[in-house]
Write an enzyme that holds these catalytic residues in place. Structure first.
Site, mmCIF file in Angstrom:
data_model
loop_
_atom_site.group_PDB
_atom_site.id
_atom_site.type_symbol
_atom_site.label_atom_id
_atom_site.label_comp_id
_atom_site.label_asym_id
_atom_site.label_seq_id
_atom_site.Cartn_x
_atom_site.Cartn_y
_atom_site.Cartn_z
ATOM 1 C CE LYS A 193 -33.693 36.058 17.445
ATOM 2 N NZ LYS A 193 -33.070 34.671 17.893
ATOM 3 N N GLY A 246 -43.711 32.168 18.553
ATOM 4 C CA GLY A 246 -42.872 31.650 19.804
ATOM 5 C C GLY A 246 -43.630 31.348 21.257
ATOM 6 N N GLY A 251 -44.106 36.620 23.192
ATOM 7 C CA GLY A 251 -45.030 37.656 22.253
ATOM 8 C C GLY A 251 -45.620 38.857 23.187
ATOM 9 C CD GLU A 268 -47.945 29.969 15.462
ATOM 10 O OE1 GLU A 268 -48.365 29.401 16.510
ATOM 11 O OE2 GLU A 268 -47.456 29.244 14.586
ATOM 12 C CB CYS A 302 -47.493 26.255 17.901
ATOM 13 S SG CYS A 302 -47.758 26.112 16.086
ATOM 14 C CD GLU A 402 -47.212 25.659 23.382
ATOM 15 O OE1 GLU A 402 -46.443 26.879 23.934
ATOM 16 O OE2 GLU A 402 -47.719 25.555 22.486
HETATM 17 O O1 TXE Z 1 -39.383 30.424 23.117
HETATM 18 P P1 TXE Z 1 -39.212 31.909 22.770
HETATM 19 P P2 TXE Z 1 -38.498 29.363 23.919
HETATM 20 C C1 TXE Z 1 -43.288 27.759 23.496
HETATM 21 C C2 TXE Z 1 -43.399 26.247 23.971
HETATM 22 C C3 TXE Z 1 -41.977 26.283 24.697
HETATM 23 C C4 TXE Z 1 -41.612 27.698 25.193
HETATM 24 C C5 TXE Z 1 -40.281 28.374 25.338
HETATM 25 O O2 TXE Z 1 -44.018 26.380 25.069
HETATM 26 O O3 TXE Z 1 -41.768 25.436 25.696
HETATM 27 O O4 TXE Z 1 -42.203 28.533 24.103
HETATM 28 O O5 TXE Z 1 -39.528 28.315 24.406
HETATM 29 C C6 TXE Z 1 -36.728 34.726 20.264
HETATM 30 N N1 TXE Z 1 -37.364 39.611 21.901
HETATM 31 N N2 TXE Z 1 -43.061 27.987 22.043
HETATM 32 O O6 TXE Z 1 -38.077 30.031 25.246
HETATM 33 O O7 TXE Z 1 -38.252 32.647 23.859
HETATM 34 C C7 TXE Z 1 -35.888 33.581 20.468
HETATM 35 O O8 TXE Z 1 -34.577 33.901 20.329
HETATM 36 C C8 TXE Z 1 -37.284 39.098 20.618
HETATM 37 C C9 TXE Z 1 -43.956 27.715 21.094
HETATM 38 O O9 TXE Z 1 -37.497 28.858 22.955
HETATM 39 O O10 TXE Z 1 -40.572 32.487 22.369
HETATM 40 C C10 TXE Z 1 -36.292 32.678 19.421
HETATM 41 O O11 TXE Z 1 -35.975 33.295 17.855
HETATM 42 N N3 TXE Z 1 -37.185 38.035 20.476
HETATM 43 C C11 TXE Z 1 -43.706 28.120 19.952
HETATM 44 C C12 TXE Z 1 -38.022 33.022 19.291
HETATM 45 O O12 TXE Z 1 -37.934 34.355 20.137
HETATM 46 C C13 TXE Z 1 -37.018 37.074 21.492
HETATM 47 C C14 TXE Z 1 -42.512 27.737 19.352
HETATM 48 C C15 TXE Z 1 -38.757 32.002 20.221
HETATM 49 O O13 TXE Z 1 -38.279 31.817 21.217
HETATM 50 C C16 TXE Z 1 -36.775 37.423 22.728
HETATM 51 C C17 TXE Z 1 -41.263 27.810 20.397
HETATM 52 C C18 TXE Z 1 -36.954 38.968 23.008
HETATM 53 N N4 TXE Z 1 -36.913 39.537 24.217
HETATM 54 C C19 TXE Z 1 -41.713 28.018 21.690
HETATM 55 N N5 TXE Z 1 -36.726 36.292 23.637
HETATM 56 C C20 TXE Z 1 -44.723 28.018 18.660
HETATM 57 N N6 TXE Z 1 -45.728 28.697 18.898
HETATM 58 O O14 TXE Z 1 -44.770 27.253 17.968
HETATM 59 C C21 TXE Z 1 -36.834 35.430 22.604
HETATM 60 N N7 TXE Z 1 -36.778 35.581 21.550
#
Ligand code: TXE
Length: 499
Positions: A193, A246, A251, A268, A302, A402
């Site tokens: 996904k 994410g 997480g 991660e 990240c 972050e």
């Molecule tokens: O992240 P999400 P978002 C951090 C960064 C950013 C913040 C928010 O600080 O400003 O996160 O970004 C999926 N069950 N990072 O809101 O929500 C979502 O569809 C399962 C750091 O975009 O964590 C996407 O595919 N999955 C990071 C993925 O999770 C779910 C990179 C990441 O989105 C879900 C991105 C749920 N309930 C953001 N909710 C890094 N570590 O590099 C969302 N998703």
């Protein structure tokens, strides 16, 4: 829109027109069960470029069934046959490098050269690296201690089954590849996904994976929102493991939701990485490293080196170099010639970063440059000029949370023990960098930094062979390297009577 942008879009128009059928199950693309769509935008212009399928629980369920049925067809292939398919995927990625890079830039905003050499280039190498592993996943013979000659034992590394891979929007193709390739090399089948903000390169990647001859159902794609498709994956009892990249908040949600089915997890998550410049460093190299460390991918990385600690004796000199270089960075559409930095991924992300810019100034830091929305041609995109803060205190929000945007905080320090304590004073522990000409200090400090990756006299280096992941709230488990591969296996001990 410039002609280079519209010509590039012409080259990928076919892919954009297939986006509504981005649920790929058992090798066949189709719409979501609900028929709902999500518009995906060019972050440099705000224009909708395509609509992807909004998958949900019913689509995830079908994908898990297809992946379960495909387990036999994948695991019955010889390791060498699986390797050949993975090598072919690497070659197909390279054959379609320009198309994939254009899709990535259009959907994510990053400059085309970054998409070409970093995202697509490293993705192909990752597939090749894990292709090599297919034929090298062995076990051990064990020195067990029943009376000599009566028993023999050995281990096997077996696949987990169906694994779920949830990918963010900052490196969509790269992170999808670094989760898919080891999962497949280890013999698992997959439901992938991508982020709802950037699904186009994943769609094209899965098409290429199928074109390489992978058995139908081994790789399934469910595009959709996190709270729908993603949530359905983390709750699904047919998925053995989730590998997620994410936010820390999502997480944590995954840990809770996956408890009922006791899924294995690799997470991660976020970071607040320290980058330390000692006075004996090559200052020009350190400045360059600090700039790419924070401004690559618009700071949406990240492991971004968002906290730059500079020894007080060289602090002012370094700050002046950083300010002038940051002011010179050319913002633009990622497909336009000369662009060095693109837009942020979405208006929401830009608002979030602007909130941090306000909080920095309100809490007393000095905004040396940047943090503005540009006018003119770029006004409709999610652009922000690269920002540098000085006079930042360790307890400010911009020093602790972050930001995930082009915002650098610069701190002065006086000695090694002090900077180590301050660098480690973070809930995160993803990465760190240090710059020095003293080899003893380099390793001494590297060993004491609480981070999953430490770069010495360089920053943001990445390789398929080097594990990547975090200490503390930056997550657990590792992507890349042998460690990621082993994370997609489970160990079986087999005992044999010799009596
Ligand atoms: O992240 P999400 P978002 C951090 C960064 C950013 C913040 C928010 O600080 O400003 O996160 O970004 C999926 N069950 N990072 O809101 O929500 C979502 O569809 C399962 C750091 O975009 O964590 C996407 O595919 N999955 C990071 C993925 O999770 C779910 C990179 C990441 O989105 C879900 C991105 C749920 N309930 C953001 N909710 C890094 N570590 O590099 C969302 N998703």
């Amino acid at each position: 829109m410039t002609s280079v942008v519209s010509e590039s879009i012409d080259g990928i128009r076919d892919v954009l027109s297939r986006a509504g059928e981005s649920i790929v199950i058992g090798g066949k693309p189709g719409p979501s069960a609900s028929g709902e769509l999500i518009d995906t935008h060019d972050p440099a212009t705000g224009e909708a470029i395509a609509s992807i399928a909004a998958g949900g629980a019913a689509d995830v369920d079908r994908a898990v069934s297809a992946a379960t049925r495909a387990l036999g067809s994948w695991q019955d292939l010889s390791a060498a046959a699986r390797a050949r398919i993975l090598y072919d995927i690497a070659a197909l990625i390279e054959d379609h490098a320009e198309e994939l890079a254009t899709l990535e830039t259009l959907d994510n905003g990053k400059p085309l050269t970054e998409s070409m050499f970093l995202d697509v280039g490293i993705a192909a190498e990752i597939w090749r690296y894990y292709a090599g592993w297919c034929t090298k996943i062995g076990g051990q013979t064990l020195p067990v201690s029943p009376p000599v000659g009566t028993s023999f034992a050995y281990t096997r590394r077996e696949p987990l089954g169906v694994v779920g891979l949830i990918v963010p929007w900052n490196f969509p193709l790269l992170i999808a590849s670094w989760k898919l390739a080891p999962a497949l090399a280890a013999g698992n089948t997959v439901v992938l996904k991508p982020s709802e903000l950037t699904s186009l390169s994943a769609l094209r990647l899965v098409e290429l994976v199928n074109e390489a001859g992978i058995p139908p159902g081994v790789v399934n794609l469910v595009t959709g929102y996190g709270h729908e498709a993603g949530q359905a994956m983390i709750e699904h009892s047919g998925i053995a493991k989730i590998s997620f990249t994410g936010s820390t908040a999502t997480g944590q949600r995954i840990v809770t939701a996956s408890a009922a089915s006791l899924k294995k997890l690799t997470l991660e998550l976020g970071g607040k990485s320290a980058n330390i410049v000692f006075p004996d460093a090559d200052l020009a190299g350190a400045a360059e490293g600090a700039l790419t460390g924070i401004f690559l991918n618009q700071g949406q990385v990240c492991c971004a080196g968002s906290r730059l600690f500079v020894h007080r004796s060289v602090h002012d000199e370094m700050l002046a170099v950083l300010e002038s270089a940051a002011r010179d960075i050319q913002l633009g559409h990622g497909l336009a010639d000369g662009t060095e930095m693109g837009p942020l991924i979405s208006p929401v992300q830009r608002d979030r970063v602007e909130g941090y810019l306000r909080s920095g100034t309100e809490q007393g830091a000095t905004l040396v440059c940047g943090g503005q929305r540009p006018h003119g041609d770029l006004a409709a995109g999610n652009f922000l000029t690269p920002a540098v803060f000085s006079e930042v205190r360790d307890d400010m929000r911009i020093a602790r949370e972050e930001i995930f945007g082009p915002v650098l905080s610069v701190f002065a320090f006086d000695d090694e023990a002090e900077v180590l304590r301050r660098a480690n004073d973070s809930e995160f522990g993803l990465a760190a960098g240090l710059w020095t000409g003293d080899v003893k200090r380099a390793h001494r400090v590297a060993h004491q930094l609480q981070a999953g990756t430490v770069w010495i006299n360089q920053y943001n280096m990445l390789d398929p062979a080097a594990p990547f992941g975090g200490y503390k709230a930056s997550g657990y488990g590792r992507d890349l390297g042998e460690e990621s591969l082993l994370g997609f296996t489970q160990t079986k001990s087999v005992w044999v009577s010799l009596d």
